[in-house]
Every structure is written in C-alpha cells, then in structure tokens.
Design an enzyme around this catalytic site. Sequence first.
Site, short mmCIF file in Angstrom:
data_model
loop_
_atom_site.label_atom_id
_atom_site.label_comp_id
_atom_site.label_asym_id
_atom_site.label_seq_id
_atom_site.Cartn_x
_atom_site.Cartn_y
_atom_site.Cartn_z
CG ASP A 333 -86.38 43.99 24.01
OD1 ASP A 333 -85.31 43.69 23.62
OD2 ASP A 333 -86.74 44.03 25.29
CD GLU A 362 -83.16 39.95 22.92
OE1 GLU A 362 -82.10 40.65 22.49
OE2 GLU A 362 -83.84 40.54 23.51
#
Length: 618
Positions: A333, A362
């Site tokens: 993330d 990400e």
Amino acid sequence: MKKLIKALFATTLFTAIPFTATKAQAMSVSPQNWWVGMQNEALQVMLHEPNIAKQQWQLIPYNGVKLISISKTDNPNYAFLNLKITPQAKPGDLVFTSPTGERFEYPLHTRSSNSAKRKGFNSQDTLYLINPDRFVNGDSSNDTAAGMLEAADPKSKGGRHGGDLQGVINALPYLNDLGVTQLWLTPALENNMPSYSYHGYAITDFYNIDPRMGSNELYQELSNKAQQQGIGLVMDFVLNHFGSEHVWMNDKPTSDWINFNGEFANGKHATSHARQTIQDPHASQFDKRQFSDGWFVETMPDLNQRQPLLATYLIQNTIWWIEYANLSGIRVDTYSYSDKAFLANWTKAIMSEYPAFNIVGEEWTTNPAIASYWQAGKNNSDGYTSSLPSVMDFSLQEALIQALNEDESWNTGWVKVYQSLANDFLYPNPNNLLVFADNHDMSRVYTELKQNLNKTKMAMTMLLTTRGIAQMYYGTEVLLDNTGSNDHGDIRIDFPGGFAGQTVNAFTGKGLTNAQRDMHQTLRTLLNFRKQSPALGYGKLTHFSPHQGIYSYARIADEQIVLVFLNKNKQAKNWSLEYMQEVLKLHTTATNLFTKQQINLTDAITLAPMSATVLVIE
C-alpha cells in the site's frame, strides 16, 4: 490505499509470549518465532515490557545460535536482542534468562519445503481483490469481538459488516470455478480503532489477524485451502503508516519512531501527496520531506523507516508472514510514501530471501515515467536502484476508461490505450505490471462506464488479454455498481449472497439479471482460458493503431496466437485481416473463444457491434 481517506481507530501489544517461569506478567515479543535455514542469518527480537532495558539477557547455549548484542533505546521499555542463526541451527526452543530470574523461550521452526524457492504470482495469473469485511460473513459469532473498540454495524456504509476469513474460505470453490488463481485481500490485520476500521489500513498489531476477521490460524488455513484449489494468497502490506491506537503512539520504541515527532499538528504535518518530488531534480528538501514524512490523516501516523530498528522490524514482519502463511505475493500500500532508501533495502531483503517471489507496489500515478522509476532493473538518472518486481498500471486503467467513454478521433478513444501501452519502453519489465479496471479506492468499472454491459465486457476482455498481470475487483463478474455515490462504503459494496437476508446470490445465481449472468459467463470463460493459455500467459504483445473505432492486437507464443478485436462501433463491421499478416504467420483458421465457431482468416471477419472478439489459433 487511496490518498484521501477518512478518519479511523486502537491498540494491542505485539504478540504476547508467556513466561515459562517465575513471573506472571506477560512480555511482548516480536517476531513471536523464527525459522532455521534462512538466507539472512541475522534476527532482531523486540522485547516490550516496563523497564525491560534494565535486564541483562543471556542465551542458554544453543548450537548454531549466538546472542551477538542487545540494543537499547531512549525508551527503557524496549530492548532488542540481536541474534545470529547459522546453518548449523536446528529447530527447537531458545531459552533466554536474566540475572533477576526472568526466563522466556523463543521457538525456532522448520521452514516449509522449498520455501525459499516459492514462485510468486506472475503474468499467467489473475488476482481477485477482496475487501473481506464486505465479501462473505462465514462466522457471525465474531461480528462483534470482545476488546475491539468498534462493534458490527452492517447498515452503516463505513461500519463493519461482518465479512471474514471463514467467508473467503467458504467461497473458494466458487472462485476456483470462476478461474481465479490468486487472492489479494485488503489487510486483515488488527485494526482496533473506534470507527471506520473495516478497511484494514490502520493497523494496530502487525503480527495478529483482527479477531473480527478470524485468527492467525484461520489465515493460515485460508492459505492452505486456497492452494488446494490452485489459488495463491497475496497479502496487502502497509509500510508507510499505522493506526493511531497502536501502543507505539503512547510508548514509542524510540523517540524518532514516528515522523514529525509523532505529531499531526492540526494538518501542518499532513502529506502533500506530491509524489513527483521523489524524481524531480529541482525539488526542495522541504517538499520531499513533506511528501514522504507527512501523515495521511491524524489517525494514521507516519512511520520513520530511516530508524534502523524500525526498518528491521518491518523487514522481519514481512518475512514472518511469508513463512507463516505461505504467501505467493505481496501488494504494498502507498508504496512511494515510505522512505525510498528503506524501500530499496526492504525489497532487496525480501527478494534475496525469495528470488522467485513477486511484490507489486501501489504508486498511484498515471505518469509511467514516475511509476517505472520503482521497478527493478530501471536505470534511473539519480542512481536509485530498486528491487521491486512490479508496479500497478494506473496509466492503462485511466486510458481504458477514457477510451470507452470518448468518441473516436485522432486523439480520443482507443488511441489513449494505444499510447499508454506504447509507453512500455519506460519499464524494465512491462509484462510484470499489474493491470486493472478498478479497485477498492475508485468507482467500479461498470459505474465508470455508465452501466453499459457491452463496454464493461470490452474493458475486462482487454485487461484479461493484454500484457501484464490481471487484477479483478470482487463482484465485477456480477456488475456490482456504485452509481450515484463515490463513497467508499458504496464502492466496497456487500457481495450478493455473502450476507444473511440478501435476495440475490451470486454463488447460486439466484436473482441475477440476464446482464449479470452474461457478464459472469463472459468472465468465467476468459479467466479459465487465461489460466491455461500460453499466449496470454507469456506471449509477445503486438498491437495495431486503432482504426475506424476498432482496436486490435495479438498475443503470440510458439504454441498459440490469440487475436483480439475491440469494436466500439454501434454497427457490425466486416473486417479484413490483411494488415495483420505479420502476426498471422500463414495461419488461415482460428476458433472464436466465446462462440467456439471456426473462423476463416483469409476472408473478412464479422465483428459484432460494441463487442470484444477473441480468436484463438493453435
């Protein structure tokens, strides 16, 4: 996780290891165990207990293991045992004692067979992204759990709805039949926050599954049972931040454990989200720090990965979960928000331990020049070296939605997709990019395409047949929709059939519309074909400039050629393949994937209006 996020959540200690003698109080130890036979012989064990730093720990002699040193900090409640575990070490219990009579055992386990050689997810896979709280409630008894600050509230968009790991386990036969090969669950770790805790990104215990999701043992069971169905498990890691109710907020292991001295300062220390500062040769140090060190929101404090003890903690936590849960991959993330030197060390440590593993980061940017900076093998102008195998292809996602919503012209429509893929020269390995139409932080593809079934089928066909690793958001196969709301609670809608009282059931087909059944069958056909297709798995991509509202391309492997035609026109097209001779290689017949009809390639083929045509040449 998306850049703008609502406020969140509360705390537990790491994993408590009880004493085997003398003292009733528990001391927290992390990681809670380790394994013999790791490539990296170093292990750092964090101990947390009031005034633990005063203890002088000794290791009772154990063949192959040495206590090298004990690191202490400016907080007397922490101590770090620095161990060396050589190849001679055998499984068993290390025993540590102190002059004051304290004693604890530390387990060393045997690694699973070929753990170091585990194969990560790759371009032959399709990742199925699940928000577990919104997927299936397999165990209603844990909807509200003792000690957790937030109780179940299934009627609230931002509340906990009760989905859990048992629900995912129950759904494995359905997912296998659909053609899924990997599961990516948003974080299932403890998020003991007062509210809005269901999404999982405000972690309050990095070593324990949230009890409302299940347990560590159940997570391990999910991994094992998924593998029995031919499905791998990808864990969602958060390296950048944690939940404000974590014990670290009130008892920091070091004074510099949290960025900006552990203060949000009424938004003064919020991140700028200016990710381009990392690559910008003209960027000020102030702007760079504001991006990397800034907090998302007050309830998500930002971790200082430049702190070496924290860096080691995060690396070991990752390796622990890979070993414990037998993971086949990691999704990271908010990747670029962490310290970039730490990210280089973190990825190198993981990939050195597991050379065939895969990690996708990400980096939420539609600029491939920025995204490609992070992929392993990129020769960056500033000399930065990354070991990150994969990044998420936000450029292609945006281009695909625009292409299907725009009228065709020289600079609108399919040309957006063509141009996005043409930028692949920026990536060291474009075949290892994660491609997707939507995810848990953006409106669903069916919504973005204005509830147009044919456009949605074209979008998903394209993503499941182009280069890269495919990712599909749960419920796309039955056209889940958030039209009229961009609220994350509506994007992360309950899966039909996963909760009591629902009248529609995607698992049985009960109550599905004809459009939903059509979409399900289309994706089931594509996904199961993709599982065994050499052309889609690793074939070369050759695409042709869009013409007359049609985008066409080929995936080419020695054993197979797949031709794809995406026709945006509202009328059928008789389409000559004369321009494709370089990829046809004298082949004259193909099979339509969806209709199973034999197609003569020497004649013009018929492309149905607003449709995707997939032809297979064996």
